[in-house]
Design an enzyme around this catalytic site. Structure first.
Site, PDB file in Angstrom:
ATOM      1  N   SER A  87       0.855  -1.533  -0.115  1.00 26.25           N
ATOM      2  CA  SER A  87       0.165  -0.214   0.227  1.00 26.25           C
ATOM      3  C   SER A  87       1.043   1.117   0.114  1.00 26.25           C
ATOM      4  CB  SER A  87      -1.001   0.350   1.643  1.00 26.25           C
ATOM      5  OG  SER A  87      -1.297  -1.181   1.201  1.00 26.25           O
TER       6      SER A  87
HETATM    7  N1  SAH Z   1       0.243  -4.769   4.109  1.00 31.62           N
HETATM    8  C1  SAH Z   1       0.663  -5.818   3.268  1.00 31.62           C
HETATM    9  C2  SAH Z   1       0.171  -5.287   2.097  1.00 31.62           C
HETATM   10  C3  SAH Z   1       0.264  -6.897   0.726  1.00 31.62           C
HETATM   11  S1  SAH Z   1      -0.921  -6.853   0.436  1.00 31.62           S
HETATM   12  C4  SAH Z   1       2.733  -5.451   2.994  1.00 31.62           C
HETATM   13  O1  SAH Z   1       3.200  -3.995   3.555  1.00 31.62           O
HETATM   14  O2  SAH Z   1       3.309  -5.564   1.894  1.00 31.62           O
HETATM   15  C5  SAH Z   1      -2.462  -7.657   0.951  1.00 31.62           C
HETATM   16  C6  SAH Z   1      -2.219  -9.244   0.994  1.00 31.62           C
HETATM   17  O3  SAH Z   1      -3.044  -9.747   1.599  1.00 31.62           O
HETATM   18  C7  SAH Z   1      -1.690  -9.358  -0.351  1.00 31.62           C
HETATM   19  O4  SAH Z   1      -0.357 -10.098   0.447  1.00 31.62           O
HETATM   20  C8  SAH Z   1      -2.833 -11.455  -0.760  1.00 31.62           C
HETATM   21  O5  SAH Z   1      -2.319 -12.242  -0.676  1.00 31.62           O
HETATM   22  C9  SAH Z   1      -3.594 -11.325   1.038  1.00 31.62           C
HETATM   23  N2  SAH Z   1      -4.536 -12.012   1.338  1.00 31.62           N
HETATM   24  C10 SAH Z   1      -5.641 -11.956   0.615  1.00 31.62           C
HETATM   25  N3  SAH Z   1      -6.595 -12.360   1.248  1.00 31.62           N
HETATM   26  C11 SAH Z   1      -5.743 -13.153   2.132  1.00 31.62           C
HETATM   27  C12 SAH Z   1      -6.450 -13.980   3.455  1.00 31.62           C
HETATM   28  N4  SAH Z   1      -7.972 -14.101   3.603  1.00 31.62           N
HETATM   29  N5  SAH Z   1      -6.053 -13.960   3.882  1.00 31.62           N
HETATM   30  C13 SAH Z   1      -4.106 -14.048   4.383  1.00 31.62           C
HETATM   31  N6  SAH Z   1      -4.065 -13.488   3.371  1.00 31.62           N
HETATM   32  C14 SAH Z   1      -4.698 -12.423   2.210  1.00 31.62           C
END
Ligand code: SAH
Length: 258
Positions: free
Chosen positions: A103
């Site tokens: 993000s």
């Molecule tokens: N906070 C992260 C943002 C990652 S993007 C950072 O700082 O990089 C969002 C992430 O949520 C993705 O990696 C995706 O695989 C994960 N995601 C989506 N659905 C999910 C679920 N049900 N459980 C765990 N992770 C999930």
């Protein structure tokens, strides 16, 4: 032409080698903490660009010194692909592989500020659950403002990458979990805060159940009309208050692991 921050001048593989972290003992608490060493030659540069980023965030209305301090300390360039380090301190989301994105700093700051809510200034939030570890950046930010961070990721490849990214930071209060975050993580409950980095159709019941009274959930969620907005849930002894905040664009929250 967009102006790129002049960082890093050069971040060669030899410079990027992990180094021994410095130990520092806080005069106030007497607690030993770890200051991660930066690759030589870029440390001061990256600190200067980070400071500029924090100044911009403060100008955009981020007021909580705990949040500004956290974003000033965590080296975002360590979490992105080496081809993207030049953009690490711009206010932009960036690809982190497997179709996912980190993000933008302003969104991380806004969400962490909402999560902290009215916790007395200066105090740390208690246990926090993050859904969607991704590259681990936000988990590192949360580690600065909460006592314990449980962060769960459904994609094995990203879970492993986050572990690699976070290892040199030696954040003893971050616990990375591989699994489906839709179910929360009951073993760590109750949480003072739950923060989702992926957007779902609704806030899963398990998250509300695992939230402590007085706690907050901040989650991108589809709202009536079909747009995705930040949803804030506040749990009191008698009810769960929901507020719909600004429109956002997060990757989808998905079930199961992969
Ligand atoms: N906070 C992260 C943002 C990652 S993007 C950072 O700082 O990089 C969002 C992430 O949520 C993705 O990696 C995706 O695989 C994960 N995601 C989506 N659905 C999910 C679920 N049900 N459980 C765990 N992770 C999930």
């Amino acid at each position: 032409m967009t102006r790129r921050p002049g960082f890093p001048a050069q971040l060669g593989p030899s410079q990027a080698k992990p180094q021994q972290p410095q130990r520092a003992v806080s005069a106030r608490t007497g607690v030993s903490s770890v200051t991660p060493l930066r690759p030589q030659g870029v440390g001061l540069d990256s600190e200067a660009v980070r400071t500029r980023m924090v100044t911009r965030l403060a100008g955009q209305g981020v007021a909580d010194p705990r949040v500004l301090g956290a974003l000033g300390r965590v080296e975002r360039h360590r979490f992105v692909d080496s081809a993207l380090v030049n953009q690490a301190y711009e206010d932009t989301s960036l690809p982190i592989g497997l179709g996912q994105t980190i993000s933008k700093p302003s969104v991380v700051a806004r969400m962490v500020e909402l999560l902290l809510g009215t916790t007395p200034g200066g105090a740390r939030l208690g246990r926090v659950l993050e859904i969607g570890t991704g590259c681990g950046y936000q988990a590192a930010v949360l580690a600065q403002v909460a006592t314990e961070v449980y962060s769960i990721e459904r994609l094995r490849g990203l879970h492993d990458r986050a572990r690699e990214n976070l290892r040199p930071l030696r954040l003893a209060n971050v616990h990375l979990l591989f699994g489906d975050g839709m179910e929360g993580f009951a073993k760590g409950a109750p949480y003072a805060g739950i923060i989702a980095a992926a957007g779902g159709e609704a806030v899963p019941r398990a998250w509300v159940d695992q939230l402590a009274v007085g706690g907050r959930i901040i989650a991108p969620t589809v709202v009536p009309g079909g747009r995705q907005s930040l949803m804030l849930l506040e749990k009191t002894a008698t009810e769960v208050r929901r507020s719909i905040l600004e429109t956002v664009h997060f990757v989808p929250l998905k079930s199961g692991i992969a």
